[in-house]
Design an enzyme around this catalytic site. Sequence first.
Site, mmCIF file in Angstrom:
data_model
loop_
_atom_site.group_PDB
_atom_site.id
_atom_site.type_symbol
_atom_site.label_atom_id
_atom_site.label_comp_id
_atom_site.label_asym_id
_atom_site.label_seq_id
_atom_site.Cartn_x
_atom_site.Cartn_y
_atom_site.Cartn_z
ATOM 1 N N LYS A 164 0.843 -1.199 0.000
ATOM 2 C CA LYS A 164 0.000 0.000 0.000
ATOM 3 C C LYS A 164 0.876 1.246 0.000
ATOM 4 C CE LYS A 164 -3.631 2.222 2.705
ATOM 5 N NZ LYS A 164 -4.574 2.115 3.814
ATOM 6 N N GLU A 196 10.583 -4.503 4.642
ATOM 7 C CA GLU A 196 10.685 -5.933 4.313
ATOM 8 C C GLU A 196 10.389 -6.144 2.827
ATOM 9 O OE1 GLU A 196 9.018 -4.564 6.755
ATOM 10 O OE2 GLU A 196 9.111 -5.778 8.600
ATOM 11 N N GLU A 254 -4.969 -6.651 14.641
ATOM 12 C CA GLU A 254 -4.485 -5.325 14.230
ATOM 13 C C GLU A 254 -5.635 -4.318 14.269
ATOM 14 O OE1 GLU A 254 -2.723 -4.344 10.179
ATOM 15 O OE2 GLU A 254 -0.865 -4.471 11.305
ATOM 16 N N LYS A 272 9.156 -0.401 14.053
ATOM 17 C CA LYS A 272 9.765 -0.101 12.748
ATOM 18 C C LYS A 272 10.832 0.982 12.891
ATOM 19 C CE LYS A 272 5.528 -0.944 10.103
ATOM 20 N NZ LYS A 272 4.511 -0.362 9.239
ATOM 21 N N HIS A 314 -5.231 -33.384 16.900
ATOM 22 C CA HIS A 314 -4.137 -34.263 17.308
ATOM 23 C C HIS A 314 -2.972 -33.479 17.906
ATOM 24 C CE1 HIS A 314 -6.067 -37.795 15.525
ATOM 25 N NE2 HIS A 314 -6.551 -36.900 14.677
ATOM 26 N N GLY A 356 -5.012 -2.068 4.715
ATOM 27 C CA GLY A 356 -4.250 -3.210 4.208
ATOM 28 C C GLY A 356 -4.925 -4.536 4.514
ATOM 29 N N ARG A 357 -5.397 -4.706 5.738
ATOM 30 C CA ARG A 357 -5.973 -5.997 6.137
ATOM 31 C C ARG A 357 -7.383 -6.205 5.587
ATOM 32 N NH1 ARG A 357 -4.884 -2.547 10.223
ATOM 33 N NH2 ARG A 357 -6.575 -1.738 11.531
HETATM 34 O O1 F6P Z 1 3.145 -2.840 9.764
HETATM 35 C C1 F6P Z 1 1.808 -3.149 9.628
HETATM 36 C C2 F6P Z 1 1.316 -2.830 8.251
HETATM 37 O O2 F6P Z 1 1.249 -1.473 8.063
HETATM 38 C C3 F6P Z 1 -0.025 -3.485 7.987
HETATM 39 O O3 F6P Z 1 -1.077 -2.748 8.447
HETATM 40 C C4 F6P Z 1 0.007 -3.650 6.508
HETATM 41 O O4 F6P Z 1 -0.945 -4.564 6.059
HETATM 42 C C5 F6P Z 1 1.428 -4.106 6.302
HETATM 43 O O5 F6P Z 1 2.177 -3.375 7.258
HETATM 44 C C6 F6P Z 1 1.990 -3.902 4.928
HETATM 45 O O6 F6P Z 1 1.952 -2.550 4.552
HETATM 46 P P1 F6P Z 1 2.153 -2.125 3.050
HETATM 47 O O7 F6P Z 1 1.068 -2.729 2.241
HETATM 48 O O8 F6P Z 1 2.117 -0.622 3.050
HETATM 49 O O9 F6P Z 1 3.507 -2.635 2.611
#
Ligand code: F6P
Length: 542
Positions: free
Chosen positions: A206, A212, A353, A504, A384, A267-268
């Site tokens: 987003k 990452e 979240e 972060k 199990h 995002g979620r």
């Molecule tokens: O760090 C949490 C978050 O902001 C989530 O809310 C989001 O889904 C995820 O990181 C990834 O964010 P992006 O789509 O901006 O890379």
Amino acid sequence: MAALSSHAEWRALKEHFLAVKDLELRDLFDADPQRGTALTAEGAGFYLDYSKNRVTRETLSLLCDLARARGLLARRDAMFQGARINVTEGRPVLHVALRAPSTVAIKVDGHDVVPDVHAVLGQMSAFADKVRQGTWTGYSGKRIRTVINIGIGGSYLGPEMAVRALRPFADPAIAVRFVANVDGEALRAATADLDPAETLFIVCSKTFTTEETMTNARSAREWCVAGLGHDAAVAAHFVAVSTHTAEVARFGIDPAHMFVFWDWVGGRYSLGSAVGLSLMIAIGPERFREMLAGFRDMDEHFMTAPLERNLPVLMGMLAVWYNNFHGLETQAVLPYAHGLARLPAYLEQLQMESNGKHVDLAGRPVTYQTGPIVWGEPGVDAQHSFYQLLHQGTKIVPCDLVGFCRSHADLPGHQDFLMANLLAQAEALAFGRSAAQLAEEGVPAAQIPYRVCEGNRPTTIILGEALTPRALGALIALYEHSVFTQGVVWGIDSFDQWGVELGKVLARRIMSEIQGGVRGGAHDSSTRALIGRYLAHRGLSG
Ligand code: F6P
């Protein structure tokens, strides 16, 4: 909004709780022969059996009174109308617009966003068709055989969960993989057996600034360029999904190969947006639209069904009941469907979240529990492993058991056995086995204490016909609106996530110290010592 505890409806529930807290499911069923069919509801293709919860009919009616008193109906309407209900970020919350038919108008600052949604769906469909038909080719003219979605959190969990769930509908000629973890092993493993000439990367973020994802995307680009021998290869092998055109261009992806979404999609909550591109490539545009229709089915049910028969409201208010009155801290989601193996992981983000918040909408610390800890695994596998604790442990865990009447795998006996297990577990958790029953069955007296299952452990059964795209959409929307219902009752912002920012910021600082070989930065003694140890192991400091 008045404080939660000042509502008469809240106090009425507190009193009611004292009266019903020790009731046994066994007795409730004995006293009401209709209970197993009466405490049920249907909507959007799902049958919800909540009769094995520790509630009476009065409990449900009091919970619905509380939902009304907290303004659920007005808030629900505000969300669907595009009001800025994400107050801390000043944004509308419009994942529901992602599945709105083109005949509906939803305005943000006077602008109807529904045509934008359909334009992007059209762009995604054209691209997905090209990849599926082999007319989108790689740099050397080969067709794409593997799509790798690089993204994390909401830019990963939804598509990954849905690609698995809908595998029976996917084109077997195109594999879809996911890389989320910045551990280099994730990207290495995902690409080890691939030819870059046949691999397409979707960089899905987003913000397009998530470290990452950007780190993985840069390494993927290097792998692609090294394999194909030219920078120009990037154009044919990388597309982006984001709200940030400028960041996408800065990364080096042609904005013409970008699929947008909007800051009013969390995002979620974004699987129905361009974030679902990898899924659309897997199952095709038509099936993707069926999934959106399923989301819409549940949206309409949420908007129109009376609260007492409204699936997301019932599930949300049961969660409130256990969380705030019984004081239960966790809830398990146990899908009895192999395809839903990643549903618990998806719901962990969606629920925790969203509702893991410590202040209310006015910024005041809450004086009550908010979002429960949500966890789970596919049901039959988990029987199990950890079900022992569910049956005989000292903690009570309300469980959602999700199952379907039909399986896509037509293997004799399998589905019947799977569903027999779902039904048996719910029965065992609710009614247990008493010492008297065990004695009657001839269990030796010395063994009886160990074998007693006290029962009275709540389950909710969510039963669908088959795990189709439409059913998956409805199931996800069921949980989305349940989360929304809970957030409204607690008076919190379910759509921000400020808590994840601090880590972060600190990671960025520590990263620059590690890379600069800096020992003794401004940290506590534990963090300093650990950085020193890490540097020493890596040979990064003198
Ligand atoms: O760090 C949490 C978050 O902001 C989530 O809310 C989001 O889904 C995820 O990181 C990834 O964010 P992006 O789509 O901006 O890379």
